[in-house]
Design a protein around this motif. Sequence first.
Motif, PDB file in Angstrom:
ATOM      1  N   ARG A 194       6.886 -30.438   0.485  1.00 13.83           N
ATOM      2  CA  ARG A 194       6.156 -29.168   0.529  1.00 13.83           C
ATOM      3  C   ARG A 194       5.572 -28.953   1.920  1.00 13.83           C
ATOM      4  N   SER A 195       5.393 -27.699   2.264  1.00 14.42           N
ATOM      5  CA  SER A 195       4.806 -27.337   3.542  1.00 14.42           C
ATOM      6  C   SER A 195       3.287 -27.373   3.422  1.00 14.42           C
ATOM      7  N   LEU A 196       2.644 -28.124   4.306  1.00 15.94           N
ATOM      8  CA  LEU A 196       1.188 -28.253   4.257  1.00 15.94           C
ATOM      9  C   LEU A 196       0.474 -27.137   5.014  1.00 15.94           C
ATOM     10  N   PHE A 197       1.219 -26.330   5.760  1.00 11.88           N
ATOM     11  CA  PHE A 197       0.639 -25.209   6.494  1.00 11.88           C
ATOM     12  C   PHE A 197       1.482 -23.972   6.208  1.00 11.88           C
ATOM     13  N   THR A 198       0.812 -22.863   6.061  1.00  8.34           N
ATOM     14  CA  THR A 198       1.477 -21.605   5.762  1.00  8.34           C
ATOM     15  C   THR A 198       1.602 -20.754   7.029  1.00  8.34           C
ATOM     16  N   VAL A 199       2.333 -19.671   6.893  1.00 13.00           N
ATOM     17  CA  VAL A 199       2.451 -18.715   7.994  1.00 13.00           C
ATOM     18  C   VAL A 199       1.072 -18.151   8.300  1.00 13.00           C
ATOM     19  N   GLY A 200       0.738 -18.087   9.591  1.00 13.47           N
ATOM     20  CA  GLY A 200      -0.575 -17.596  10.008  1.00 13.47           C
ATOM     21  C   GLY A 200      -1.575 -18.693  10.287  1.00 13.47           C
ATOM     22  N   ALA A 201      -1.237 -19.924   9.958  1.00 14.61           N
ATOM     23  CA  ALA A 201      -2.155 -21.031  10.207  1.00 14.61           C
ATOM     24  C   ALA A 201      -2.106 -21.443  11.668  1.00 14.61           C
ATOM     25  N   LEU A 202      -3.265 -21.856  12.185  1.00 10.65           N
ATOM     26  CA  LEU A 202      -3.353 -22.336  13.558  1.00 10.65           C
ATOM     27  C   LEU A 202      -3.093 -23.831  13.566  1.00 10.65           C
ATOM     28  N   VAL A 203      -2.142 -24.260  14.365  1.00  5.35           N
ATOM     29  CA  VAL A 203      -1.797 -25.676  14.465  1.00  5.35           C
ATOM     30  C   VAL A 203      -1.934 -26.098  15.916  1.00  5.35           C
ATOM     31  N   SER A 204      -2.069 -27.415  16.093  1.00  3.89           N
ATOM     32  CA  SER A 204      -2.206 -27.956  17.443  1.00  3.89           C
ATOM     33  C   SER A 204      -1.464 -29.279  17.526  1.00  3.89           C
ATOM     34  N   ALA A 205      -1.185 -29.705  18.736  1.00  7.35           N
ATOM     35  CA  ALA A 205      -0.440 -30.940  18.944  1.00  7.35           C
ATOM     36  C   ALA A 205      -1.273 -32.165  18.599  1.00  7.35           C
ATOM     37  N   SER A 206      -2.579 -32.049  18.550  1.00  6.03           N
ATOM     38  CA  SER A 206      -3.452 -33.199  18.300  1.00  6.03           C
ATOM     39  C   SER A 206      -3.949 -33.280  16.862  1.00  6.03           C
ATOM     40  N   GLN A 207      -3.449 -32.433  15.981  1.00  2.00           N
ATOM     41  CA  GLN A 207      -3.952 -32.447  14.604  1.00  2.00           C
ATOM     42  C   GLN A 207      -3.470 -33.695  13.865  1.00  2.00           C
ATOM     43  N   ALA A 208      -4.242 -34.102  12.822  1.00  2.00           N
ATOM     44  CA  ALA A 208      -3.932 -35.325  12.080  1.00  2.00           C
ATOM     45  C   ALA A 208      -2.861 -35.098  11.016  1.00  2.00           C
ATOM     46  N   ASP A 209      -2.859 -33.947  10.386  1.00  2.00           N
ATOM     47  CA  ASP A 209      -1.926 -33.693   9.286  1.00  2.00           C
ATOM     48  C   ASP A 209      -0.601 -33.148   9.799  1.00  2.00           C
ATOM     49  N   PRO A 210       0.516 -33.631   9.238  1.00  2.00           N
ATOM     50  CA  PRO A 210       1.823 -33.066   9.627  1.00  2.00           C
ATOM     51  C   PRO A 210       2.056 -31.720   8.960  1.00  2.00           C
ATOM     52  N   LEU A 211       3.007 -30.987   9.498  1.00  2.00           N
ATOM     53  CA  LEU A 211       3.385 -29.721   8.872  1.00  2.00           C
ATOM     54  C   LEU A 211       4.119 -29.964   7.559  1.00  2.00           C
ATOM     55  N   ALA A 212       4.967 -30.970   7.509  1.00  2.00           N
ATOM     56  CA  ALA A 212       5.733 -31.343   6.314  1.00  2.00           C
ATOM     57  C   ALA A 212       6.263 -32.751   6.548  1.00  2.00           C
ATOM     58  N   GLN A 213       6.926 -33.295   5.532  1.00  2.00           N
ATOM     59  CA  GLN A 213       7.505 -34.636   5.634  1.00  2.00           C
ATOM     60  C   GLN A 213       8.941 -34.607   5.134  1.00  2.00           C
ATOM     61  N   ILE A 214       9.815 -35.291   5.879  1.00  2.00           N
ATOM     62  CA  ILE A 214      11.237 -35.384   5.534  1.00  2.00           C
ATOM     63  C   ILE A 214      11.551 -36.837   5.210  1.00  2.00           C
ATOM     64  N   GLN A 215      12.281 -37.061   4.118  1.00  2.00           N
ATOM     65  CA  GLN A 215      12.676 -38.405   3.721  1.00  2.00           C
ATOM     66  C   GLN A 215      14.167 -38.431   3.440  1.00  2.00           C
ATOM     67  N   ARG A 216      14.806 -39.456   3.952  1.00  2.00           N
ATOM     68  CA  ARG A 216      16.223 -39.674   3.672  1.00  2.00           C
ATOM     69  C   ARG A 216      16.324 -40.603   2.463  1.00  2.00           C
ATOM     70  N   LEU A 217      16.901 -40.121   1.368  1.00  2.00           N
ATOM     71  CA  LEU A 217      16.911 -40.834   0.101  1.00  2.00           C
ATOM     72  C   LEU A 217      18.247 -41.474  -0.241  1.00  2.00           C
ATOM     73  N   ASP A 218      19.244 -41.330   0.598  1.00  2.00           N
ATOM     74  CA  ASP A 218      20.539 -41.969   0.345  1.00  2.00           C
ATOM     75  C   ASP A 218      21.048 -42.559   1.660  1.00  2.00           C
ATOM     76  N   PRO A 219      21.035 -43.884   1.774  1.00  2.00           N
ATOM     77  CA  PRO A 219      20.683 -44.895   0.768  1.00  2.00           C
ATOM     78  C   PRO A 219      19.174 -45.035   0.593  1.00  2.00           C
ATOM     79  N   MET A 220      18.782 -46.000  -0.251  1.00  2.00           N
ATOM     80  CA  MET A 220      17.379 -46.227  -0.562  1.00  2.00           C
ATOM     81  C   MET A 220      17.068 -47.716  -0.411  1.00  2.00           C
ATOM     82  N   PHE A 221      15.861 -47.999   0.069  1.00  2.00           N
ATOM     83  CA  PHE A 221      15.391 -49.382   0.188  1.00  2.00           C
ATOM     84  C   PHE A 221      14.572 -49.757  -1.049  1.00  2.00           C
TER      85      PHE A 221
END
Length: 414
Positions: A194-221
């Motif tokens: 899911r996207s943690l920030f919506t359109v219109g949100a102010l973001v910066s290079a030093s913020q702690a939270d990512p915009l979203a997360q991507i995971q590669r699920l094939d293969p799996m550990f």
Amino acid sequence: MSLLFRPRRSAASLLILSALLAGCGGKEDAEQKGGGRAGQPGQGTPEVGFVVARPSSAALTTELAGRTSAFESSDVRPQVSGIIRRRFFTEGALVRQGQPLYEIDPRVYRAAVNEAQANLQSARANAEATRIQADRYRPLAEIEAVSKQEYTNAVAQARQASASVAQTNAQLATARVNLGFTTVPAPITGRIGRSLFTVGALVSASQADPLAQIQRLDPMFVDIQQSANDMLSLRRSLSQNGLVPTRAVVRLKLGDGGTYPQTGSVEFSEAVVDPSTGTVTLRARFPNPQGLLLPGMFVRASFAQAINTRAFLVPQSAVTRDPQGAATIMVIGDGNKVVQRKVAAERTQDQYWVVTSGLNDGDRIIVQGLGKVRPNQTVKPVPADTPQQVAPPKQGQGGKDGAGGKGGSGGGAG
């Protein structure tokens, strides 16, 4: 008077005759059930089916708890500050590396690029002018029409102008990079959350939270925790007891009790023991084409860490337990006498007990007819699963319809 007592004597005679006939019939039935007359050789010797013990290879299987983790995981983070203008992906979809995900307002960064381009043009013009001036001062300085100091200053100004061109060129490159950062791409190929920030949100290079997360699920550990003591015992056993290492093929049991259809393999074992749990982490890799495995799932992993080349695979029906829980088997010793053996059988493999001690190569293990034998009893051994042979009735036995008693059997114990 003689007429009155005659019926009583007749009744007594009939009773005596009936008793004699019943005794004869019981003796004949007993002889038929015993397979012959009393006193025949072999009467009372039971038949048992046996198998011959041969050393075999048995895998040393271990079942441990584990947790799934993504093969690759990456946070989508902004590298410049600004307002999010657009989002280009659908939450939960599969994205490719380099695919645009967000657009940050690029107007400020485009203006910085234009400014850097203008500064570069100005620096190049100044560098050209100072170079020409230095070239003109060279012959004049040789004839001493101008002082040598003036010529030296002109050469220095030309070099400074050339360095300014390089500086402004670097500033232009930086401005172009920042302008490219206004489009946020996917760092890896995988499934985006899911996207943690919506359109219109102010973001910066030093913020702690990512915009979203991507995971590669094939293969799996799958990270498996094994006791350090168990691993130490295994490594010691590899140099003795007939154990040889093997490449572990891992099978998973899911949380709902089902078995995962794909098999995996152990990739590596960490060289550090967790001081809080006393365990070592083993990492296995599994294909996950259908996406059944998700990060963070608890599973049970079973795999073979070594192979015992001196073990005996004994059918489970041949192994019994005494009141203390010790495993025992019946073998056929010298003179076809039954001998009870205590063996070490701590685990099973399919329909067999894995016996690691107490047996010798060539021992005849009783697997059929155990219910009718006891230690030190003489038996008639036949190979297991030998079909029973039924002999035809002897002449003079049986009734008028020819259904006599069965003859002696030469088959195995059923």
